[in-house]
Design a protein around this motif. Structure first.
Motif, PDB file in Angstrom:
ATOM      1  N   VAL A 156      67.869  48.269  24.107  1.00 23.52           N
ATOM      2  CA  VAL A 156      66.472  48.697  24.174  1.00 23.52           C
ATOM      3  C   VAL A 156      66.368  50.223  24.149  1.00 23.52           C
ATOM      4  O   VAL A 156      65.489  50.794  23.496  1.00 23.52           O
ATOM      5  N   ALA A 157      67.292  50.868  24.852  1.00 23.34           N
ATOM      6  CA  ALA A 157      67.169  52.316  25.043  1.00 23.34           C
ATOM      7  C   ALA A 157      67.541  53.104  23.787  1.00 23.34           C
ATOM      8  O   ALA A 157      66.939  54.133  23.480  1.00 23.34           O
ATOM      9  N   TYR A 158      68.542  52.589  23.031  1.00 25.82           N
ATOM     10  CA  TYR A 158      69.026  53.376  21.901  1.00 25.82           C
ATOM     11  C   TYR A 158      67.939  53.625  20.844  1.00 25.82           C
ATOM     12  O   TYR A 158      67.687  54.782  20.482  1.00 25.82           O
ATOM     13  N   PRO A 159      67.252  52.574  20.390  1.00 28.84           N
ATOM     14  CA  PRO A 159      66.200  52.832  19.394  1.00 28.84           C
ATOM     15  C   PRO A 159      65.119  53.765  19.917  1.00 28.84           C
ATOM     16  O   PRO A 159      64.603  54.621  19.181  1.00 28.84           O
ATOM     17  N   PRO A 189      70.202  60.188  28.680  1.00 29.28           N
ATOM     18  CA  PRO A 189      71.489  60.665  28.150  1.00 29.28           C
ATOM     19  C   PRO A 189      71.659  60.384  26.657  1.00 29.28           C
ATOM     20  O   PRO A 189      72.208  61.234  25.930  1.00 29.28           O
ATOM     21  N   ILE A 190      71.192  59.240  26.196  1.00 31.43           N
ATOM     22  CA  ILE A 190      71.334  58.941  24.765  1.00 31.43           C
ATOM     23  C   ILE A 190      70.485  59.920  23.959  1.00 31.43           C
ATOM     24  O   ILE A 190      70.936  60.473  22.947  1.00 31.43           O
ATOM     25  N   ALA A 239      64.333  61.419  19.427  1.00 32.03           N
ATOM     26  CA  ALA A 239      65.130  62.532  18.934  1.00 32.03           C
ATOM     27  C   ALA A 239      64.789  62.877  17.485  1.00 32.03           C
ATOM     28  O   ALA A 239      64.777  64.042  17.109  1.00 32.03           O
ATOM     29  N   PHE A 240      64.511  61.865  16.651  1.00 29.38           N
ATOM     30  CA  PHE A 240      64.386  62.138  15.218  1.00 29.38           C
ATOM     31  C   PHE A 240      62.965  62.055  14.682  1.00 29.38           C
ATOM     32  O   PHE A 240      62.668  62.627  13.652  1.00 29.38           O
TER      33      PHE A 240
END
Lengths: 319, 373
Positions: A115-118, A202-203, A124-125
């Protein structure tokens, strides 16, 4: 680990200026250091000491013994079967709960990262303006107490809760679904939700640091977007992702509030056992031994994990 | 402007300590800065069951001291005992006839001087001398409330089969999986053994291999069949009210509260029987507050006004004879109990296990729950 990247300056130890700077460094560290010693090191020492005592009725027997640890590893000829796995222990509860907690935390961690990565990637992008606002928005759930959030899950998953009444009013189900609450799945869902914000930051930081020219170069050299992600973005964001997963995995293994509220007996974890030994069975020494063994197991697993993925190499590549 | 001037004067050291405190006090800072008044009495700390921390149960105490005592809520007496033994400084505890001995044996209870309780002479004589109130020749608990532990069910949902032959067996019957809730207590094992034909007199003191066997057979079933094991009576009342569960182990307050909401609920007359307990207040020697405050708190609990509240509000009985004279007759009739002696004749009065037996139950019950798949 932070010290490892500082190049050693041999021969400069005696230099008074450097010594003074170092002392200033320790001076700056000392409030945190003092707090760590008082609130962490001393209690852990007390715990270790206590694990070598025994409880005898209401009395604490202070003679040094390995009895508690022996109890944890003593074997028997009649193994207890739990989900088809035989546990050949005379007191199988700690081993079973340890395994179960590790499995539940692992699932929760994977869910959190998924869930957190996307979300971190998006921040970020894709976000160019008001980044700070987005970060604040992510922390909003933390403005309420953890207990309150666990209780809201109880309401969401409950018998007459949000999910059940929603499905019922849509006519999808006749009877409320009972498998939602009071089982390991409810604990995993609650844990995953509670820890997701800890993982995003952190990611996000490691994604944010990626040099955008590397991505352009990859595209220029003919990588598809997907290939670019797997060759550049994912490896370069690995340190943040690993940090995030450890940040989630380590504390959730020992959690006991969440299982107590949404787990029912089926959702019990190793932290529940420690709490029970200390506060219900009045056997603090055995509780201490269980928590120390738990700490050692988690530490070993985390070290093995870091060694297996070559964390050191990963760090040096980034530097 | 005034504020800035004050800050100016303060920084120049021209403000007297008294003015400073006055100004600080106006902003509520005073209590933090002022040293604590040396002779201020410690506030009474009580270990209480959830729900019993409402001021109407000890109004006389609140009237005298102008404030409530501090409460720490427990789900079962063993939790409370472990907390006290771990160093929690409580003055008063609310144990029951079957559990007070644990506190005495652990050396944390003190003898009660009944002459210091103004309502003592109005207590039912049978309770004054009952086992649990008296332990090893000393009065260690001032009896306050009594009631039943029984099987409560929803007559509209439970079905014919149960009504034809009411039994605690439904807590161990897979047909009722997810529809019933046992209490999170070793009673799950004891009642199971009784369903299996063992009399209560033997079941409450199960030990050793027999205990492990009973836990394996009955405890495991109870854990698997129960929707959840309840520790907090409001949790189980909500579940009964919503129909999430159709039967549960319950106290009288569940019946009283649900009926007040217009929800049909009954205590079953099971073939194994139902239980009677009486609870009360015990003085602990671990507290820091003035002993008189503890006596005042206990005395407030024994007052007929508290009894009236208890009878009308929760459907529990009260140890003070006069409570029954001033309480609403309808509420008394609803409750169905007027005399603890008569009630104890018809039901099983909870017995006090030895320390070794209780510790065995604690461990075996915890293990049974933890092993649920």
């Amino acid at each position: 680990m932070a010290f490892a990247s500082v190049p050693a300056r041999a021969g400069s130890q005696r230099d008074p200026a450097i010594l003074r700077r170092r002392m200033a460094g320790f001076g700056l560290l000392s409030p945190a250091l003092l707090l760590m010693v008082l609130m962490l090191a001393l209690p852990v020492m007390a715990l270790i000491l206590m694990s070598f005592w025994t409880q005898d009725g209401f009395e604490l027997d202070r003679t040094f013994t390995l009895e508690n640890y022996r109890q944890l590893v003593a074997t028997t000829d009649e193994p207890t079967i739990w989900f088809g796995i035989p546990f050949p222990f005379a007191y199988p509860v700690p081993a079973i709960l340890m395994l179960k907690s590790l499995a539940m935390s692992l699932v929760a961690t994977v869910a959190v990262i998924a869930v957190a990565y996307p979300m971190a990637y998006f921040m970020a992008f894709r976000i160019t303006r008001h980044k700070a606002l987005w970060i604040i928005l992510i922390t909003i759930p933390f403005w309420t107490s953890y207990l309150l959030r666990v209780f809201s899950w109880k309401i969401v998953l409950g018998f007459n809760g949000a999910i059940n009444s929603g499905l019922k009013s849509l006519g999808l189900i006749e009877e409320p679904l009972e498998f939602l609450l009071y089982n390991p799945t409810a604990v995993v869902i609650t844990l995953a939700h509670a820890w997701v914000a800890f993982a995003i930051l952190p990611i996000y930081v490691s994604l944010e640091k990626i040099d955008r020219t590397l991505l352009e170069a990859a595209s220029d050299l003919g990588d598809s977007r997907l290939k670019r992600f797997f060759r550049i973005t994912l490896p370069l964001s690995a340190p943040g992702t690993i940090a995030a997963s450890l940040l989630v995995f380590i504390p959730t293994v020992g959690d006991y509030v969440t299982p107590a509220l949404v787990g029912g007996p089926g959702g019990t974890m190793i932290g529940s056992l420690v709490q029970d030994l200390f506060l219900k069975q009045n056997n603090a020494p055995l509780g201490a031994a269980v928590s120390i063994v738990m700490m050692l197991i988690i530490a070993t697993l985390v070290s093995l994990f870091l060694w297996a993925i070559g964390y050191r190499k990963l760090r040096s590549r980034r530097a | 402007m005034k504020r800035i001037k004050f800050i100016d004067r303060m920084s120049q050291g021209k403000v007297s300590r008294r003015d400073m405190m006055k100004a600080a006090g106006a902003f509520g800072v005073g209590t933090m800065v002022l040293p604590r008044v040396a002779n201020a009495a410690e506030v009474l700390t009580c270990l209480e069951w959830g729900g019993y921390d409402a001021p109407e149960y000890f109004q006389a105490y609140v009237d005298k001291y102008g404030a409530q005592p501090n409460f720490s809520i427990f789900a079962g007496e063993e939790d409370a005992l472990a907390k006290v033994l771990a160093g929690f400084a409580a003055d008063v505890m609310h144990p029951c006839n079957y559990s007070v001995a644990r506190f005495v044996n652990a050396g944390v209870a003190s003898e009660i001087d009944t002459a210091r309780l103004s309502h003592w002479n109005d207590i039912f004589p049978a309770l004054q001398s009952a086992e649990g109130v008296i332990w090893e020749g000393k009065t260690v608990m001032a009896p306050a409330d009594f009631g039943n532990s029984g099987l409560a069910y929803r007559p509209d949902l439970i079905g014919e089969e149960f009504l034809a032959n009411p039994s605690w067996g439904i807590f161990y019957d897979e047909k009722y999986t997810g529809r019933v809730a046992m209490t999170d207590n070793e009673m799950a094992i004891i009642i199971g053994a009784m369903v299996g034909g063992m009399p209560y007199e033997e079941a409450y003191k199960l030990e050793g291999d027999a205990l492990v066997a009973a836990a394996k057979e009955w405890g495991t079933k109870a854990v698997n069949v129960s929707r959840f094991l309840w520790t907090d009576s409001s949790e189980v009342q909500q579940a009964m009210a919503s129909g999430e569960i159709i039967a549960c182990y319950a106290w009288n307050d569940l019946i009283a509260n649900l009926r007040a909401e217009g929800i049909p609920v009954e205590f079953a007359k099971t073939k194994e029987g139902s239980f009677t307990w009486f609870c009360g207040l015990t003085l602990l020697n671990t507290g820091k507050a003035d002993e008189q405050a503890a006596y005042d708190f206990i005395d407030a609990w024994l007052s007929p006004e508290t009894g009236k509240t208890l009878i009308e509000g929760s459907g529990y009985g009260h140890a003070n004879v006069k409570s029954f004279e001033i309480a609403d007759p309808e509420a008394i009739a609803n409750m169905g109990i007027t005399d603890p002696v008569a009630m104890m004749k018809d039901t099983l009065v909870f017995r006090t296990p030895t320390d070794a037996v209780q510790e065995g139950f604690n461990k075996v019950w915890s293990d049974t729950k933890a092993l649920k798949g």
